[in-house]
Design a protein around this motif. Structure first.
Motif, PDB file in Angstrom:
ATOM      1  N   ASN A 179     -78.828  15.493  -5.838  1.00 46.92           N
ATOM      2  CA  ASN A 179     -80.116  14.837  -6.061  1.00 46.92           C
ATOM      3  C   ASN A 179     -80.454  14.855  -7.553  1.00 46.92           C
ATOM      4  O   ASN A 179     -80.249  15.867  -8.228  1.00 46.92           O
ATOM      5  N   VAL A 180     -80.974  13.722  -8.037  1.00 48.75           N
ATOM      6  CA  VAL A 180     -81.175  13.536  -9.479  1.00 48.75           C
ATOM      7  C   VAL A 180     -82.631  13.217  -9.766  1.00 48.75           C
ATOM      8  O   VAL A 180     -83.210  12.335  -9.111  1.00 48.75           O
ATOM      9  N   LEU A 181     -83.212  13.914 -10.725  1.00 45.01           N
ATOM     10  CA  LEU A 181     -84.569  13.589 -11.184  1.00 45.01           C
ATOM     11  C   LEU A 181     -84.453  12.989 -12.582  1.00 45.01           C
ATOM     12  O   LEU A 181     -83.806  13.567 -13.462  1.00 45.01           O
ATOM     13  N   ILE A 182     -85.072  11.823 -12.767  1.00 45.89           N
ATOM     14  CA  ILE A 182     -85.023  11.141 -14.070  1.00 45.89           C
ATOM     15  C   ILE A 182     -86.412  11.238 -14.695  1.00 45.89           C
ATOM     16  O   ILE A 182     -87.376  10.644 -14.194  1.00 45.89           O
ATOM     17  N   ASN A 183     -86.509  12.006 -15.777  1.00 49.33           N
ATOM     18  CA  ASN A 183     -87.802  12.181 -16.440  1.00 49.33           C
ATOM     19  C   ASN A 183     -87.976  11.083 -17.483  1.00 49.33           C
ATOM     20  O   ASN A 183     -87.275  11.052 -18.490  1.00 49.33           O
ATOM     21  N   GLY A 184     -88.925  10.160 -17.214  1.00 51.26           N
ATOM     22  CA  GLY A 184     -89.130   9.022 -18.112  1.00 51.26           C
ATOM     23  C   GLY A 184     -88.211   7.884 -17.720  1.00 51.26           C
ATOM     24  O   GLY A 184     -87.321   7.502 -18.476  1.00 51.26           O
ATOM     25  N   ALA A 185     -88.441   7.340 -16.513  1.00 48.68           N
ATOM     26  CA  ALA A 185     -87.479   6.373 -15.954  1.00 48.68           C
ATOM     27  C   ALA A 185     -87.904   4.924 -16.128  1.00 48.68           C
ATOM     28  O   ALA A 185     -87.232   4.032 -15.617  1.00 48.68           O
ATOM     29  N   THR A 186     -88.994   4.661 -16.858  1.00 45.10           N
ATOM     30  CA  THR A 186     -89.497   3.282 -16.875  1.00 45.10           C
ATOM     31  C   THR A 186     -88.892   2.415 -17.972  1.00 45.10           C
ATOM     32  O   THR A 186     -89.084   1.204 -17.974  1.00 45.10           O
ATOM     33  N   GLY A 187     -88.170   2.995 -18.912  1.00 43.13           N
ATOM     34  CA  GLY A 187     -87.542   2.209 -19.979  1.00 43.13           C
ATOM     35  C   GLY A 187     -86.233   1.582 -19.499  1.00 43.13           C
ATOM     36  O   GLY A 187     -85.828   1.755 -18.350  1.00 43.13           O
ATOM     37  N   VAL A 188     -85.588   0.871 -20.394  1.00 39.38           N
ATOM     38  CA  VAL A 188     -84.329   0.196 -20.047  1.00 39.38           C
ATOM     39  C   VAL A 188     -83.297   1.222 -19.579  1.00 39.38           C
ATOM     40  O   VAL A 188     -82.611   1.029 -18.564  1.00 39.38           O
ATOM     41  N   SER A 189     -83.190   2.342 -20.301  1.00 36.71           N
ATOM     42  CA  SER A 189     -82.178   3.348 -19.950  1.00 36.71           C
ATOM     43  C   SER A 189     -82.514   4.043 -18.632  1.00 36.71           C
ATOM     44  O   SER A 189     -81.633   4.290 -17.809  1.00 36.71           O
ATOM     45  N   GLY A 190     -83.781   4.362 -18.440  1.00 38.24           N
ATOM     46  CA  GLY A 190     -84.189   5.041 -17.209  1.00 38.24           C
ATOM     47  C   GLY A 190     -84.006   4.152 -15.990  1.00 38.24           C
ATOM     48  O   GLY A 190     -83.570   4.611 -14.922  1.00 38.24           O
ATOM     49  N   ARG A 191     -84.317   2.867 -16.144  1.00 41.34           N
ATOM     50  CA  ARG A 191     -84.156   1.937 -15.016  1.00 41.34           C
ATOM     51  C   ARG A 191     -82.685   1.807 -14.644  1.00 41.34           C
ATOM     52  O   ARG A 191     -82.323   1.742 -13.471  1.00 41.34           O
ATOM     53  N   LEU A 192     -81.824   1.799 -15.668  1.00 43.60           N
ATOM     54  CA  LEU A 192     -80.385   1.776 -15.367  1.00 43.60           C
ATOM     55  C   LEU A 192     -79.943   3.104 -14.765  1.00 43.60           C
ATOM     56  O   LEU A 192     -79.067   3.140 -13.894  1.00 43.60           O
ATOM     57  N   ALA A 193     -80.551   4.205 -15.235  1.00 47.82           N
ATOM     58  CA  ALA A 193     -80.164   5.524 -14.722  1.00 47.82           C
ATOM     59  C   ALA A 193     -80.383   5.606 -13.206  1.00 47.82           C
ATOM     60  O   ALA A 193     -79.564   6.198 -12.490  1.00 47.82           O
ATOM     61  N   ILE A 194     -81.462   5.015 -12.722  1.00 45.08           N
ATOM     62  CA  ILE A 194     -81.715   5.012 -11.270  1.00 45.08           C
ATOM     63  C   ILE A 194     -80.556   4.309 -10.554  1.00 45.08           C
ATOM     64  O   ILE A 194     -79.975   4.818  -9.592  1.00 45.08           O
ATOM     65  N   GLN A 195     -80.218   3.125 -11.059  1.00 47.88           N
ATOM     66  CA  GLN A 195     -79.187   2.322 -10.396  1.00 47.88           C
ATOM     67  C   GLN A 195     -77.814   2.987 -10.504  1.00 47.88           C
ATOM     68  O   GLN A 195     -77.004   2.940  -9.574  1.00 47.88           O
ATOM     69  N   ILE A 196     -77.569   3.628 -11.646  1.00 49.39           N
ATOM     70  CA  ILE A 196     -76.266   4.274 -11.857  1.00 49.39           C
ATOM     71  C   ILE A 196     -76.157   5.530 -10.983  1.00 49.39           C
ATOM     72  O   ILE A 196     -75.113   5.792 -10.374  1.00 49.39           O
ATOM     73  N   ALA A 197     -77.241   6.296 -10.900  1.00 52.11           N
ATOM     74  CA  ALA A 197     -77.216   7.474 -10.020  1.00 52.11           C
ATOM     75  C   ALA A 197     -76.924   7.041  -8.589  1.00 52.11           C
ATOM     76  O   ALA A 197     -76.110   7.640  -7.885  1.00 52.11           O
ATOM     77  N   ARG A 198     -77.561   5.973  -8.168  1.00 52.32           N
ATOM     78  CA  ARG A 198     -77.310   5.431  -6.819  1.00 52.32           C
ATOM     79  C   ARG A 198     -75.843   5.009  -6.679  1.00 52.32           C
ATOM     80  O   ARG A 198     -75.177   5.332  -5.707  1.00 52.32           O
TER      81      ARG A 198
END
Ligand SMILES: NC(=O)c1ccc[n+]([C@@H]2O[C@H](COP(=O)([O-])OP(=O)(O)OC[C@H]3O[C@@H](n4cnc5c(N)ncnc54)[C@H](OP(=O)(O)O)[C@@H]3O)[C@@H](O)[C@H]2O)c1
Length: 319
Positions: A134-153
């Motif tokens: 399970n992954v928590l992304i702190n500050g996920a609303t920027g370009v990198s954070g939005r990609l981080a959600i999709q990449i973690a998935r």
């Protein structure tokens, strides 16, 4: 050749004429098609990044998509200073060019590279992420954070938890694959309590931190309260960006009392080869349709105006 040129760290680059590069041993010229305006590029061009060029004038830009002398289309990175990617031609080491899958266009590939690498490199290269974690992304609303959600998935995360300062922005992250939304607008002690119970309830294994500053401190306090005789859970927290502060107060006891492992990911903590491997993974995922990014293509001739008005990470210059 035509290029964006930084003459002064305090001013945006101007479009103008710059010396043509020539390739040395192990290098190749690249005829640039697109070059991304990432946070890294902005920060380097302002002279404030630890990897900023020391001699002016210089051409900004760390990466992009272009054509090799043999016609092959590649994503390239790390041009030799003072040559950057925001020019008609640049020069890079041959090993810093990777193939772009056919299904990914020049603008998307350039836009995806640096922000996509930020989470792929952190998860795979630094946190040694395993599917199901399970992954928590702190500050996920920027370009990198939005990609981080999709990449973690894409990499097989069990749950994805996200934080953001703006309730409206984080709500939209559900559509990208976020399971748990955590607003950051609570007073800090309350936020720490919220993190403590959420980390426990959702058994977070990895934290990707794009913010540092108060919310990162709060997360560390929340983790350190887990202290027990079991040294569990092991939580790998990877520092990636500093949007809300360059420093934090870090009590030594936070590291002694818990399974917290504090890591960083970026230029220098991963080798250039590892960063490019991460970007290859990102481009492959994009070719499979697993990643979406909103990118705006702007002519390089408009660099000066775009630099001042556009959001970093969303602009890709077409050369
Ligand atoms: N180490 C690496 O490999 C690497 C690679 C890429 C990026 N980074 C770093 O990661 C960070 C994010 O990059 P990015 O590409 O996502 O930039 P970005 O797209 O420009 O992200 C900006 C967004 O972050 C949110 N934000 C800004 N300040 C915030 C704060 N104080 N608290 C909470 N949210 C805040 C805002 O969203 P809302 O307005 O919706 O709140 C803002 O729109 C930067 O520091 C960048 O340098 C590091």
């Amino acid at each position: 050749m035509k290029a964006a040129i930084v003459h002064d760290y305090a001013a945006p680059p101007r479009y103008g004429d710059f010396t043509d590069p020539s390739a040395q041993a192990h290098e190749t010229l690249v005829h640039v098609r697109t070059a991304a305006l990432s946070q890294l590029v902005r920060s380097q061009a302002s002279g404030k990044h630890y990897s900023s060029g020391k001699i002016l004038p210089l051409v900004p830009g760390v990466d992009g998509v272009g054509q090799l002398p043999d016609g092959k289309r590649v994503y390239f990175a790390f041009p030799r200073a003072p040559f950057g990617s925001m020019a008609q031609t640049t020069v890079v080491e041959r090993c810093h060019c990777i193939a772009v899958p056919d299904g990914v266009d020049d603008v998307s590939a350039a836009a995806l590279g640096n922000p996509g690498m930020s989470s792929w490199g952190a998860l795979m290269g630094r946190a040694k992420f395993q599917p199901g974690e399970n992954v928590l992304i702190n500050g996920a609303t920027g370009v990198s954070g939005r990609l981080a959600i999709q990449i973690a998935r894409y990499l097989g995360a069990g749950k994805v938890l996200v934080t953001g300062r703006n309730a409206g922005s984080i709500e939209g992250l559900k559509a990208l694959g976020a399971d748990v939304l955590i607003p950051l607008d609570a007073p800090i002690e309350q936020l720490t309590e919220t993190f403590r119970s959420i980390l426990r309830e959702h058994q977070v294994n990895v934290i990707l931190d794009y913010l540092w500053g108060p919310s990162a401190e709060s997360l560390i306090h929340a983790v350190s309260a887990h202290g027990s005789g079991t040294a569990e859970p092991r939580i790998r927290m990877v520092q990636i960006g500093s949007l809300s502060g360059n420093t934090i107060a870090l009590p030594g006891s936070a590291l002694r009392s818990s399974g917290l492992e504090l890591l960083g990911s970026g230029l220098g903590s991963l080798s250039n080869e590892a960063l490019l491997d991460a970007i290859s993974g990102v481009l492959k995922a994009a070719a499979e349709g697993a990643l979406s990014i909103e990118a705006e293509a702007v002519p390089l001739a408009d660099v000066e105006a775009a630099w001042q008005t556009a959001g970093a990470g969303r602009v890709v210059f077409r050369v």
